[in-house]
Design a protein around this motif. Structure first.
Motif, PDB file in Angstrom:
ATOM      1  N   LEU A  92     -80.171 -21.910  80.768  1.00 58.58           N
ATOM      2  CA  LEU A  92     -80.949 -20.696  81.009  1.00 58.58           C
ATOM      3  C   LEU A  92     -82.086 -20.929  82.000  1.00 58.58           C
ATOM      4  CD1 LEU A  92     -81.241 -19.261  77.381  1.00 58.58           C
ATOM      5  CD2 LEU A  92     -79.593 -18.667  79.161  1.00 58.58           C
ATOM      6  N   GLN A 135     -87.007 -14.075  83.819  1.00 60.79           N
ATOM      7  CA  GLN A 135     -85.580 -14.397  83.752  1.00 60.79           C
ATOM      8  C   GLN A 135     -85.035 -14.180  82.342  1.00 60.79           C
ATOM      9  OE1 GLN A 135     -84.204 -17.666  86.070  1.00 60.79           O
ATOM     10  NE2 GLN A 135     -82.815 -18.386  84.484  1.00 60.79           N
ATOM     11  N   LEU A 136     -85.825 -14.558  81.324  1.00 61.42           N
ATOM     12  CA  LEU A 136     -85.366 -14.389  79.948  1.00 61.42           C
ATOM     13  C   LEU A 136     -85.222 -12.917  79.566  1.00 61.42           C
ATOM     14  CD1 LEU A 136     -87.372 -17.157  78.029  1.00 61.42           C
ATOM     15  CD2 LEU A 136     -84.949 -17.170  78.640  1.00 61.42           C
ATOM     16  N   THR A 137     -86.102 -12.068  80.092  1.00 61.77           N
ATOM     17  CA  THR A 137     -86.026 -10.643  79.757  1.00 61.77           C
ATOM     18  C   THR A 137     -84.805  -9.971  80.379  1.00 61.77           C
ATOM     19  OG1 THR A 137     -87.447 -10.034  81.626  1.00 61.77           O
ATOM     20  CG2 THR A 137     -88.527 -10.450  79.512  1.00 61.77           C
ATOM     21  N   GLN A 138     -84.152 -10.640  81.318  1.00 58.53           N
ATOM     22  CA  GLN A 138     -82.984 -10.062  81.981  1.00 58.53           C
ATOM     23  C   GLN A 138     -81.672 -10.624  81.436  1.00 58.53           C
ATOM     24  OE1 GLN A 138     -83.882 -11.009  86.067  1.00 58.53           O
ATOM     25  NE2 GLN A 138     -85.428  -9.385  86.258  1.00 58.53           N
ATOM     26  N   LEU A 139     -81.753 -11.311  80.309  1.00 53.81           N
ATOM     27  CA  LEU A 139     -80.556 -11.919  79.735  1.00 53.81           C
ATOM     28  C   LEU A 139     -79.567 -10.869  79.241  1.00 53.81           C
ATOM     29  CD1 LEU A 139     -81.963 -14.855  77.558  1.00 53.81           C
ATOM     30  CD2 LEU A 139     -80.700 -15.033  79.695  1.00 53.81           C
ATOM     31  N   HIS A 140     -78.297 -11.264  79.234  1.00 55.34           N
ATOM     32  CA  HIS A 140     -77.234 -10.473  78.608  1.00 55.34           C
ATOM     33  C   HIS A 140     -76.446 -11.412  77.706  1.00 55.34           C
ATOM     34  CE1 HIS A 140     -77.977  -7.017  81.187  1.00 55.34           C
ATOM     35  NE2 HIS A 140     -78.032  -7.853  82.211  1.00 55.34           N
ATOM     36  N   PRO A 151     -79.329  -9.050  75.575  1.00 58.98           N
ATOM     37  CA  PRO A 151     -80.790  -8.997  75.737  1.00 58.98           C
ATOM     38  C   PRO A 151     -81.526  -9.615  74.550  1.00 58.98           C
ATOM     39  CG  PRO A 151     -79.950  -6.859  75.078  1.00 58.98           C
ATOM     40  CD  PRO A 151     -78.746  -7.720  75.325  1.00 58.98           C
ATOM     41  N   LEU A 152     -82.827  -9.809  74.750  1.00 62.48           N
ATOM     42  CA  LEU A 152     -83.670 -10.331  73.678  1.00 62.48           C
ATOM     43  C   LEU A 152     -83.750  -9.331  72.534  1.00 62.48           C
ATOM     44  CD1 LEU A 152     -86.624 -11.861  75.743  1.00 62.48           C
ATOM     45  CD2 LEU A 152     -84.513 -12.968  74.974  1.00 62.48           C
ATOM     46  N   ASP A 190     -81.738 -13.755  71.107  1.00 59.92           N
ATOM     47  CA  ASP A 190     -81.103 -12.577  71.702  1.00 59.92           C
ATOM     48  C   ASP A 190     -80.307 -11.819  70.640  1.00 59.92           C
ATOM     49  OD1 ASP A 190     -78.690 -13.927  71.336  1.00 59.92           O
ATOM     50  OD2 ASP A 190     -78.533 -14.560  73.424  1.00 59.92           O
ATOM     51  N   VAL A 211     -83.121 -18.529  72.438  1.00 60.95           N
ATOM     52  CA  VAL A 211     -83.171 -18.783  73.880  1.00 60.95           C
ATOM     53  C   VAL A 211     -84.484 -19.428  74.313  1.00 60.95           C
ATOM     54  CG1 VAL A 211     -81.557 -16.907  74.383  1.00 60.95           C
ATOM     55  CG2 VAL A 211     -84.024 -16.450  74.359  1.00 60.95           C
ATOM     56  N   GLU A 212     -85.459 -19.470  73.399  1.00 62.65           N
ATOM     57  CA  GLU A 212     -86.739 -20.095  73.722  1.00 62.65           C
ATOM     58  C   GLU A 212     -87.439 -20.496  72.439  1.00 62.65           C
ATOM     59  OE1 GLU A 212     -90.432 -18.614  76.387  1.00 62.65           O
ATOM     60  OE2 GLU A 212     -90.375 -17.836  74.350  1.00 62.65           O
TER      61      GLU A 212
END
Length: 243
Positions: A145, A163-168, A170-171, A208, A214-215
């Motif tokens: 990531l 970048q994390l907020t644009q994950l698929h 999503p958070l 997510d 993811v973090e």
């Protein structure tokens, strides 16, 4: 009758309060102060330790003891994505970020729900005002990531957050555990605080919608200047029923 330690602390406290010792001013050497107050060096250091815990004096390794400048408050906003909350946007505060590739150990593997030795990118973030440290954070993201450029070029944590907020997918969830504890020797040295001063320690996990962590973040805020704010939002449906 106050002890010699308390009498010395009272006198120095009064000198600070009345401006005879000014913010940022270096105190006389410990040997000089011990001679001035006619006490042993351990007694003098015990008095200084009282003022360090109160946030009036700070000790800089190899430089001496200084009158601490007024502390800038740090507000951590629960459920948010910022390190310093309301102070993060203050231009007087800056954040240095060091990025490293590591392997997940036992604690990190459990926190991120990954197998041991899984590759992670660590963001070591230290916020400071001028030369004064304010807060410390270690933030861990699975390597798939984090862009490879993070290891070759300085990557602001804000860029990683975007970048994390644009994950698929999503958070979906931020889970935080807050505790109060003494600092580790490394934390006390990095933040230039007394080992007797408690710190606010926040462990944060972000997942997510698929349930993947993811973090993970380990935040350390000195207890003499930190506030944590958590807000609960209630959802009211059309019938006026709380959900």
């Amino acid at each position: 009758m106050p002890s010699r330690r308390d009498a010395i602390a009272d006198d120095l406290r009064d000198r600070i309060a009345t401006g005879r010792l000014k913010p940022g001013e270096r105190l006389p050497s410990e040997s000089h102060l011990a001679a001035q107050y006619r006490v042993s060096t351990p007694t003098l250091r015990s008095a200084l330790a009282v003022l360090q815990v109160e946030g009036l004096v700070e000790k800089a390794h190899g430089k001496g003891n200084f009158v601490r400048r007024p502390l800038r408050r740090i507000t951590y906003v629960g459920g948010g994505r910022t390190l310093d909350g309301q102070t993060a946007a203050d231009t007087a505060l800056s954040v240095t970020v060091h990025t490293t590739r590591i392997r997940a150990g036992g604690h990190l593997a459990a926190l991120l729900k990954v197998s041991a030795s899984s590759p992670l990118t660590e963001f070591l973030c230290l916020s400071h005002e001028g030369e004064r440290p304010h807060s410390l954070a270690r933030i861990y993201v699975p390597c798939d990531l984090a862009p490879a450029t993070a290891l070759r070029e300085p990557l602001p944590y804000g860029g990683m957050t975007t970048q994390l907020t644009q994950l698929h997918p999503p958070l979906a969830e931020v889970r935080e555990r807050v505790s109060v504890r003494p600092p580790t020797p490394e934390e006390a040295s990095t933040l230039r605080i007394s080992s007797a001063l408690a710190v606010l320690a926040i462990t944060r996990q972000t997942a997510d919608t698929a349930g993947r962590v993811v973090e993970a973040a380990l935040l350390v805020l000195p207890g003499d200047r930190a506030d944590a704010v958590f807000t609960t939002h209630y959802v009211i449906d059309e019938k006026g029923t709380e959900r």
